[in-house]
Design a protein around this motif. Structure first.
Motif, PDB file in Angstrom:
ATOM      1  N   LEU A  36      32.884 101.097  61.144  1.00 55.85           N
ATOM      2  CA  LEU A  36      33.035 101.089  59.685  1.00 55.85           C
ATOM      3  C   LEU A  36      32.551  99.771  59.097  1.00 55.85           C
ATOM      4  N   CYS A  37      32.933  98.656  59.722  1.00 56.46           N
ATOM      5  CA  CYS A  37      32.525  97.336  59.223  1.00 56.46           C
ATOM      6  C   CYS A  37      31.019  97.118  59.371  1.00 56.46           C
ATOM      7  N   LEU A  38      30.448  97.607  60.449  1.00 59.34           N
ATOM      8  CA  LEU A  38      29.007  97.451  60.642  1.00 59.34           C
ATOM      9  C   LEU A  38      28.210  98.216  59.595  1.00 59.34           C
ATOM     10  N   ASN A  39      28.757  99.335  59.156  1.00 53.57           N
ATOM     11  CA  ASN A  39      28.010 100.211  58.248  1.00 53.57           C
ATOM     12  C   ASN A  39      28.353 100.036  56.773  1.00 53.57           C
ATOM     13  N   ASN A  40      29.498  99.400  56.487  1.00 52.41           N
ATOM     14  CA  ASN A  40      29.949  99.390  55.093  1.00 52.41           C
ATOM     15  C   ASN A  40      30.351  98.014  54.568  1.00 52.41           C
ATOM     16  N   ASP A  41      29.990  96.964  55.234  1.00 53.87           N
ATOM     17  CA  ASP A  41      30.361  95.637  54.738  1.00 53.87           C
ATOM     18  C   ASP A  41      29.491  95.277  53.531  1.00 53.87           C
ATOM     19  N   ASP A  42      30.057  94.462  52.639  1.00 59.97           N
ATOM     20  CA  ASP A  42      29.283  94.046  51.470  1.00 59.97           C
ATOM     21  C   ASP A  42      29.735  92.669  51.003  1.00 59.97           C
ATOM     22  N   ALA A  43      29.031  92.134  50.011  1.00 61.02           N
ATOM     23  CA  ALA A  43      29.289  90.777  49.527  1.00 61.02           C
ATOM     24  C   ALA A  43      30.672  90.626  48.919  1.00 61.02           C
ATOM     25  N   ILE A  44      31.177  91.665  48.284  1.00 57.28           N
ATOM     26  CA  ILE A  44      32.506  91.590  47.666  1.00 57.28           C
ATOM     27  C   ILE A  44      33.583  91.423  48.731  1.00 57.28           C
ATOM     28  N   GLN A  45      33.493  92.198  49.806  1.00 55.90           N
ATOM     29  CA  GLN A  45      34.467  92.083  50.884  1.00 55.90           C
ATOM     30  C   GLN A  45      34.362  90.722  51.576  1.00 55.90           C
ATOM     31  N   ARG A  46      33.142  90.252  51.778  1.00 54.44           N
ATOM     32  CA  ARG A  46      32.971  88.934  52.410  1.00 54.44           C
ATOM     33  C   ARG A  46      33.607  87.840  51.558  1.00 54.44           C
ATOM     34  N   GLU A  47      33.433  87.929  50.242  1.00 57.76           N
ATOM     35  CA  GLU A  47      33.996  86.910  49.362  1.00 57.76           C
ATOM     36  C   GLU A  47      35.527  86.947  49.381  1.00 57.76           C
ATOM     37  N   LYS A  48      36.105  88.119  49.499  1.00 52.70           N
ATOM     38  CA  LYS A  48      37.563  88.242  49.603  1.00 52.70           C
ATOM     39  C   LYS A  48      38.078  87.539  50.853  1.00 52.70           C
ATOM     40  N   ARG A  49      37.339  87.710  51.951  1.00 51.35           N
ATOM     41  CA  ARG A  49      37.749  87.056  53.202  1.00 51.35           C
ATOM     42  C   ARG A  49      37.646  85.544  53.090  1.00 51.35           C
ATOM     43  N   ILE A  50      36.551  85.090  52.507  1.00 52.36           N
ATOM     44  CA  ILE A  50      36.348  83.648  52.353  1.00 52.36           C
ATOM     45  C   ILE A  50      37.430  83.054  51.454  1.00 52.36           C
ATOM     46  N   HIS A  51      37.754  83.752  50.381  1.00 57.19           N
ATOM     47  CA  HIS A  51      38.801  83.279  49.463  1.00 57.19           C
ATOM     48  C   HIS A  51      40.144  83.175  50.198  1.00 57.19           C
ATOM     49  N   PHE A  52      40.467  84.193  50.987  1.00 58.91           N
ATOM     50  CA  PHE A  52      41.716  84.165  51.749  1.00 58.91           C
ATOM     51  C   PHE A  52      41.749  82.973  52.699  1.00 58.91           C
ATOM     52  N   ALA A  53      40.645  82.750  53.416  1.00 61.11           N
ATOM     53  CA  ALA A  53      40.587  81.644  54.372  1.00 61.11           C
ATOM     54  C   ALA A  53      40.708  80.302  53.668  1.00 61.11           C
ATOM     55  N   ARG A  54      40.060  80.172  52.535  1.00 61.29           N
ATOM     56  CA  ARG A  54      40.131  78.911  51.785  1.00 61.29           C
ATOM     57  C   ARG A  54      41.579  78.609  51.367  1.00 61.29           C
ATOM     58  N   GLN A  55      42.311  79.654  51.018  1.00 60.03           N
ATOM     59  CA  GLN A  55      43.711  79.478  50.617  1.00 60.03           C
ATOM     60  C   GLN A  55      44.628  79.233  51.819  1.00 60.03           C
ATOM     61  N   ASN A  56      44.090  79.400  53.008  1.00 60.16           N
ATOM     62  CA  ASN A  56      44.881  79.212  54.235  1.00 60.16           C
ATOM     63  C   ASN A  56      44.233  78.171  55.163  1.00 60.16           C
ATOM     64  N   SER A  57      43.628  77.172  54.565  1.00 59.25           N
ATOM     65  CA  SER A  57      43.005  76.095  55.342  1.00 59.25           C
ATOM     66  C   SER A  57      44.089  75.134  55.839  1.00 59.25           C
TER      67      SER A  57
END
Length: 228
Positions: A189-210
């Motif tokens: 599912l991730c290989l076929n349906n990943d997009d920039a919006i989902q990537r940005e959500k992950r990055i935002h989460f990680a930034r808030q948990n540095s």
């Protein structure tokens, strides 16, 4: 020389735990125990969102898509799951890290690549090559109290993360899996349906948990007590 009696010093102990399970285990010290999860060096791993440097020689020619893991190569990894995924023969699996309580790498398949231990400084060089990241841990007493640091490191680069059904990984930006087939389906599912919006959500989460955010949280607990 006259001896002076020194006043007894009262020791004020505070406990910081990294998982909900550990917090519950220490509930007898609840007024002194604080929940503070692990984090990541966000700035170290964030560049791996894109190909930002030359790919290392030992991963450069591995056929994609690449499913990646870095961390201890230990007996708490579900090696039957790794074998199951490799036998699907739909992607390459790259595993990086030191052997821990294992004499040799447990699974051998043509599309499974064990690259050994790497210096922390070059991990982003490898992470940039991962299409999907995995945390394939067995579910047991040890891992039930585990808040994986690699989870935050993967997310710092915006990478999709698939895990087994670990309590500490049940967050919006990660796909947990209760069965081997669900784990494989989530990768697909991730290989076929990943997009920039989902990537940005992950990055935002990680930034808030540095780690920087974690330091701020710990200081907010300790500093008022030092003033007292």
């Amino acid at each position: 020389m006259e001896k002076r009696n020194r006043p007894a010093q009262t020791r004020r102990r505070l406990y910081f735990v990294t998982s909900q399970k550990l917090y519950e285990f220490n509930r007898g010290y609840k007024d002194k125990t604080y929940f503070c999860q692990n984090g990541a060096d966000f700035n170290h791993f964030a560049p791996a969102t894109n190909i930002f440097c030359d790919k290392p020689d030992d991963i450069r020619n591995i056929k994609g898509p690449v499913i990646g893991y870095f961390g201890a190569v230990a007996d708490w990894i579900d090696w039957k799951l790794i074998k199951f995924l490799a036998e699907k023969n739909q992607f390459s699996i790259v595993i990086i890290g030191p052997l821990f309580k294992l004499r040799e790498f447990p699974v051998k398949r043509e599309n499974l690549f064990y690259l050994g231990e790497k210096d922390y400084g070059v991990l982003p060089d490898y992470l940039q090559c991962f299409d999907v990241c995995i945390i394939p841990f067995l579910k047991n007493k040890l891992t039930s109290a585990c808040n994986p640091i690699k989870m935050y490191e993967y997310l710092s680069a915006g990478k999709p993360v698939i895990t087994t059904d670990l309590e500490e990984c049940r967050i919006e930006t990660i796909k947990t899996s209760k069965t081997y087939q669900e784990f494989y389906d989530n990768i697909t599912l991730c290989l076929n349906n990943d997009d920039a919006i989902q990537r940005e959500k992950r990055i935002h989460f990680a930034r808030q948990n540095s780690w920087m955010q974690r330091v701020r949280s710990i200081r907010s607990v300790i500093e008022p007590r030092l003033e007292q």
